[in-house]
Scaffold this motif. Structure first.
Motif, PDB file in Angstrom:
ATOM      1  N   LYS A 124     -14.864  20.013   6.971  1.00 24.48           N
ATOM      2  CA  LYS A 124     -15.055  18.570   6.962  1.00 24.48           C
ATOM      3  C   LYS A 124     -15.884  18.151   5.745  1.00 24.48           C
ATOM      4  O   LYS A 124     -16.968  18.672   5.502  1.00 24.48           O
ATOM      5  CB  LYS A 124     -15.756  18.105   8.235  1.00 24.48           C
ATOM      6  CG  LYS A 124     -15.936  16.594   8.302  1.00 24.48           C
ATOM      7  CD  LYS A 124     -16.635  16.166   9.581  1.00 24.48           C
ATOM      8  CE  LYS A 124     -16.837  14.659   9.622  1.00 24.48           C
ATOM      9  NZ  LYS A 124     -17.551  14.227  10.854  1.00 24.48           N
ATOM     10  N   GLY A 125     -15.334  17.219   4.981  1.00 26.18           N
ATOM     11  CA  GLY A 125     -16.039  16.720   3.801  1.00 26.18           C
ATOM     12  C   GLY A 125     -15.719  17.441   2.517  1.00 26.18           C
ATOM     13  O   GLY A 125     -16.104  16.977   1.431  1.00 26.18           O
ATOM     14  N   VAL A 126     -15.022  18.593   2.583  1.00 31.63           N
ATOM     15  CA  VAL A 126     -14.620  19.290   1.357  1.00 31.63           C
ATOM     16  C   VAL A 126     -13.663  18.396   0.583  1.00 31.63           C
ATOM     17  O   VAL A 126     -12.763  17.768   1.148  1.00 31.63           O
ATOM     18  CB  VAL A 126     -13.944  20.639   1.687  1.00 31.63           C
ATOM     19  CG1 VAL A 126     -13.271  21.238   0.444  1.00 31.63           C
ATOM     20  CG2 VAL A 126     -14.964  21.625   2.245  1.00 31.63           C
ATOM     21  N   LYS A 127     -13.857  18.340  -0.732  1.00 34.99           N
ATOM     22  CA  LYS A 127     -12.937  17.611  -1.598  1.00 34.99           C
ATOM     23  C   LYS A 127     -12.122  18.612  -2.408  1.00 34.99           C
ATOM     24  O   LYS A 127     -12.552  19.744  -2.635  1.00 34.99           O
ATOM     25  CB  LYS A 127     -13.693  16.651  -2.514  1.00 34.99           C
ATOM     26  CG  LYS A 127     -14.339  15.493  -1.774  1.00 34.99           C
ATOM     27  CD  LYS A 127     -14.993  14.497  -2.729  1.00 34.99           C
ATOM     28  CE  LYS A 127     -15.574  13.310  -1.961  1.00 34.99           C
ATOM     29  NZ  LYS A 127     -16.199  12.316  -2.868  1.00 34.99           N
ATOM     30  N   ALA A 128     -10.943  18.184  -2.833  1.00 35.72           N
ATOM     31  CA  ALA A 128     -10.051  19.094  -3.552  1.00 35.72           C
ATOM     32  C   ALA A 128      -9.224  18.312  -4.557  1.00 35.72           C
ATOM     33  O   ALA A 128      -9.051  17.090  -4.431  1.00 35.72           O
ATOM     34  CB  ALA A 128      -9.137  19.815  -2.558  1.00 35.72           C
ATOM     35  N   THR A 129      -8.723  19.021  -5.553  1.00 29.79           N
ATOM     36  CA  THR A 129      -7.879  18.398  -6.571  1.00 29.79           C
ATOM     37  C   THR A 129      -6.624  19.231  -6.787  1.00 29.79           C
ATOM     38  O   THR A 129      -6.660  20.456  -6.725  1.00 29.79           O
ATOM     39  CB  THR A 129      -8.615  18.273  -7.923  1.00 29.79           C
ATOM     40  OG1 THR A 129      -9.048  19.575  -8.358  1.00 29.79           O
ATOM     41  CG2 THR A 129      -9.824  17.366  -7.811  1.00 29.79           C
ATOM     42  N   PHE A 130      -5.522  18.553  -7.019  1.00 28.61           N
ATOM     43  CA  PHE A 130      -4.319  19.227  -7.510  1.00 28.61           C
ATOM     44  C   PHE A 130      -3.371  18.186  -8.092  1.00 28.61           C
ATOM     45  O   PHE A 130      -3.447  17.005  -7.741  1.00 28.61           O
ATOM     46  CB  PHE A 130      -3.624  20.063  -6.427  1.00 28.61           C
ATOM     47  CG  PHE A 130      -3.114  19.314  -5.226  1.00 28.61           C
ATOM     48  CD1 PHE A 130      -1.932  18.579  -5.268  1.00 28.61           C
ATOM     49  CD2 PHE A 130      -3.794  19.373  -4.017  1.00 28.61           C
ATOM     50  CE1 PHE A 130      -1.447  17.911  -4.153  1.00 28.61           C
ATOM     51  CE2 PHE A 130      -3.323  18.715  -2.895  1.00 28.61           C
ATOM     52  CZ  PHE A 130      -2.143  17.977  -2.963  1.00 28.61           C
ATOM     53  N   PRO A 131      -2.472  18.603  -9.004  1.00 23.13           N
ATOM     54  CA  PRO A 131      -1.520  17.659  -9.575  1.00 23.13           C
ATOM     55  C   PRO A 131      -0.662  17.045  -8.483  1.00 23.13           C
ATOM     56  O   PRO A 131      -0.051  17.752  -7.676  1.00 23.13           O
ATOM     57  CB  PRO A 131      -0.687  18.522 -10.528  1.00 23.13           C
ATOM     58  CG  PRO A 131      -1.596  19.663 -10.882  1.00 23.13           C
ATOM     59  CD  PRO A 131      -2.362  19.935  -9.623  1.00 23.13           C
ATOM     60  N   SER A 132      -0.609  15.732  -8.442  1.00 22.85           N
ATOM     61  CA  SER A 132       0.097  15.043  -7.371  1.00 22.85           C
ATOM     62  C   SER A 132       0.353  13.606  -7.794  1.00 22.85           C
ATOM     63  O   SER A 132      -0.489  13.006  -8.467  1.00 22.85           O
ATOM     64  CB  SER A 132      -0.748  15.057  -6.085  1.00 22.85           C
ATOM     65  OG  SER A 132      -0.169  14.249  -5.077  1.00 22.85           O
ATOM     66  N   PRO A 133       1.500  13.043  -7.407  1.00 21.63           N
ATOM     67  CA  PRO A 133       1.702  11.618  -7.688  1.00 21.63           C
ATOM     68  C   PRO A 133       0.693  10.792  -6.904  1.00 21.63           C
ATOM     69  O   PRO A 133       0.124  11.270  -5.910  1.00 21.63           O
ATOM     70  CB  PRO A 133       3.137  11.366  -7.197  1.00 21.63           C
ATOM     71  CG  PRO A 133       3.388  12.433  -6.185  1.00 21.63           C
ATOM     72  CD  PRO A 133       2.622  13.630  -6.662  1.00 21.63           C
TER      73      PRO A 133
END
Length: 430
Positions: free
Chosen positions: A298-307
C-alpha cells in the motif's frame, strides 16, 4: 557499419498534465499459424532489394518462463491482436500474416539463442522481442546477422542506441533515459532527499539505476547508497543490510520477479514499503494480490511506459485473445511493433527484414496521421506518406530506431497489492 546519426542525446524534455514536470526454461510454441557514441544510420539507405517470399512472418521472442514471465501474456496478446487486425484488413501485400512463437525466458538458463534459431527456421522476417534488454543483447547479432528485424516492445537499456545493429534493431519502448528522469523527479517531488537504490546487476538494472541516480543528484537529493545484486543470487542479505544501514527516507527498487523475495527480506530489516516510501519500475510492476499479505505494498509508487489511458476498446480486444489477462504492461507496445512492421512491409511492397527496416522510421513520423492498420494501408496505397500513431501513443522513431517521444505512467499500489495509474508524464528524447 556503425550508424553515425543514431546517438541518443542526453537531454530529456518532460511535459505532464498531472505533475509540475510537464522489463527458466520450459516449453515454447514454435508452430507457425495465421492469424554518446556513434551508431549506424537508422535504416538501409536507398531502399532494399526485394527479397521476401511474399508472406510476412512475425516471430515472437517473449517471456513464457523466467523472471519476466508476468510480462509474457500481455505482450503475446498485443501481437496476437495486431495480427488478427492486420489479417482482417487483408493482410500484408495481399497475403495473411503468419506467426511463429518462442520463449525468450530471462537468460537463466539461456534458451533465447535456441529460440531464435527456431524462429529463423520458421522464416521469420521480423522478431518481436525480447522483453529483457540483457536477452536482446545476447541475440541481437544472430537476428540482425540473418537480415531479420528485431523489434522490441520492452527493451529500455540505453545501450541499444549505440549498438552496431546493421540498421535492423528497433523498439517501441523509450530508453531509460526517460523513465529514470521521470522516476528521479517523482521521488524528489514527493519530498525525499536521502534515497537508497537497490537494483539488479545487468544492463537494464544498472542503466536505469544510473539514470535515477543522475536525476536525483541533479535535483539536489543524496543517494544514500546504490546497491547492485546478482540476478541469480539465492539471497540478498548483504545488499539489504547495506540499504538498512544507510537509513534512507525512500527506496527505489529496480528488480524483476525477485521482488517477491526482496520485499520480505527488506521488511525483516526495517526497510521497504512499510517504513519508507518505495518505488518500483517497469521490471517489477505487477499484480501481487495473493503474493503478499494485504497492505504490504500500500502506497508504493511505480513507473513504466504507458499511454495516458489504456483505450477501453483496445483492452477488450486484448481480453478477446486472452481472457485471463490481469496485467496489460507493454501490450500496446507489442501491438504497435507488429502493426508498424506490417505497414513498413506494405510501404516497401516486400516482406524481407531489410525492406521492412528501410521503411519503419518513414511510416512512423512526418506524414498524414493514421491510427488503425486498414486506414494506414489505404493511405499507403494512394501513395500518401503516413505517420502511424498507435496504442502506445505517438510512434515516432528517431534515427536510433527508438521512440523520440513517449509517456511514462505513474502507478499507485492499493491495500490489495494491485496498482492503478494515477498520473502520466510525457517526454521527448532529443
Amino acid at each position: 557499419m556503425i550508424r553515425p546519426s543514431r546517438a541518443l542525446r542526453a537531454a530529456v524534455v518532460l511535459a505532464s498534465a498531472s505533475l509540475a514536470l510537464t522489463a527458466c526454461g520450459g516449453s515454447s510454441n514454435d508452430n507457425a499459424s495465421s492469424g554518446s557514441s556513434a551508431k549506424p544510420s537508422s535504416s538501409p539507405q536507398g531502399g532494399a532489394a526485394k527479397s521476401g517470399d511474399g508472406t510476412l512472418v512475425v516471430g515472437t521472442l517473449l517471456p513464457q518462463t523466467g523472471d519476466l514471465a508476468f510480462l509474457g501474456p500481455p505482450e503475446f496478446a498485443g501481437v496476437d491482436a495486431a495480427v488478427k487486425d492486420i489479417n482482417a484488413a487483408g493482410g500484408v501485400n495481399g497475403k495473411p500474416v503468419k506467426q511463429a512463437k518462442a520463449d525468450s525466458c530471462d537468460g537463466t538458463p539461456d534458451i533465447a539463442g535456441q529460440s531464435v534459431d527456431k524462429l529463423l527456421n520458421a522464416n521469420a522476417d521480423v522478431i518481436i522481442g525480447a522483453a529483457a534488454s540483457s536477452v536482446s543483447l545476447s541475440v541481437i547479432d544472430k537476428i540482425t546477422g540473418a537480415g531479420v528485424v528485431e523489434f522490441s516492445p520492452a527493451n529500455t537499456s540505453p545501450a541499444f542506441d549505440t549498438y552496431n545493429d546493421k540498421g535492423l534493431y528497433f523498439r517501441t519502448a523509450p530508453s531509460d533515459a526517460l523513465q529514470g528522469a521521470v522516476l528521479g523527479n517523482l521521488v524528489t517531488q514527493d519530498g525525499h532527499q536521502n534515497v537508497a537504490i537497490l537494483a539488479r546487476q545487468d544492463s537494464y538494472g544498472e542503466g536505469l539505476a544510473n539514470q535515477v541516480e543522475k536525476t536525483l543528484k541533479e535535483k539536489g537529493a543524496t543517494v544514500a547508497t546504490k546497491q547492485l545484486y546478482s540476478a541469480d543470487a539465492t539471497n540478498y542479505t548483504a545488499e539489504v543490510n547495506k540499504v538498512a544501514a544507510a537509513k534512507p527516507d525512500a527506496l527505489v527498487l529496480i528488480a524483476f520477479d525477485e521482488t517477491k523475495k526482496l520485499i520480505p527480506q527488506l521488511k525483516a530489516k526495517g526497510v521497504g514499503p512499510q517504513n519508507q516510501q518505495t518505488y518500483f519500475v517497469d521490471g517489477n510492476t505487477a499484480d501481487y494480490k495473493g503474493t503478499f499479505p494485504n497492505g504490504t505494498l500500500k502506497g508504493v509508487k511505480a513507473t513504466f511506459p504507458s499511454p495516458p489511458k489504456l483505450d477501453p476498446a483496445f483492452k477488450q480486444k486484448l481480453l478477446a485473445v486472452n481472457p485471463k489477462l490481469k496485467d496489460f504492461t507493454y501490450a500496446p507496445n507489442s501491438y504497435d511493433a507488429t502493426v508498424m512492421s506490417a505497414l513498413a512491409a506494405t510501404a516497401a511492397k516486400d516482406d524481407s527484414g531489410k525492406s521492412i527496416a528501410s521503411k519503419l522510421i518513414e511510416i512512423s513520423e512526418g506524414g498524414t496521421e493514421c491510427t488503425e492498420y486498414k486506414a494506414c494501408v489505404d493511405l499507403l496505397k494512394k501513395g500518401t506518406d503516413i505517420d502511424y500513431s498507435g496504442q502506445s501513443g505517438p510512434a515516432d522513431l528517431n534515427s536510433t530506431g527508438s521512440p523520440s517521444k513517449a509517456t511514462i505512467g505513474i502507478q499507485l499500489y492499493g491495500p490489495d497489492n494491485t496498482y492503478k495509474q494515477i498520473q502520466s508524464v510525457s517526454g521527448v528524447l532529443q
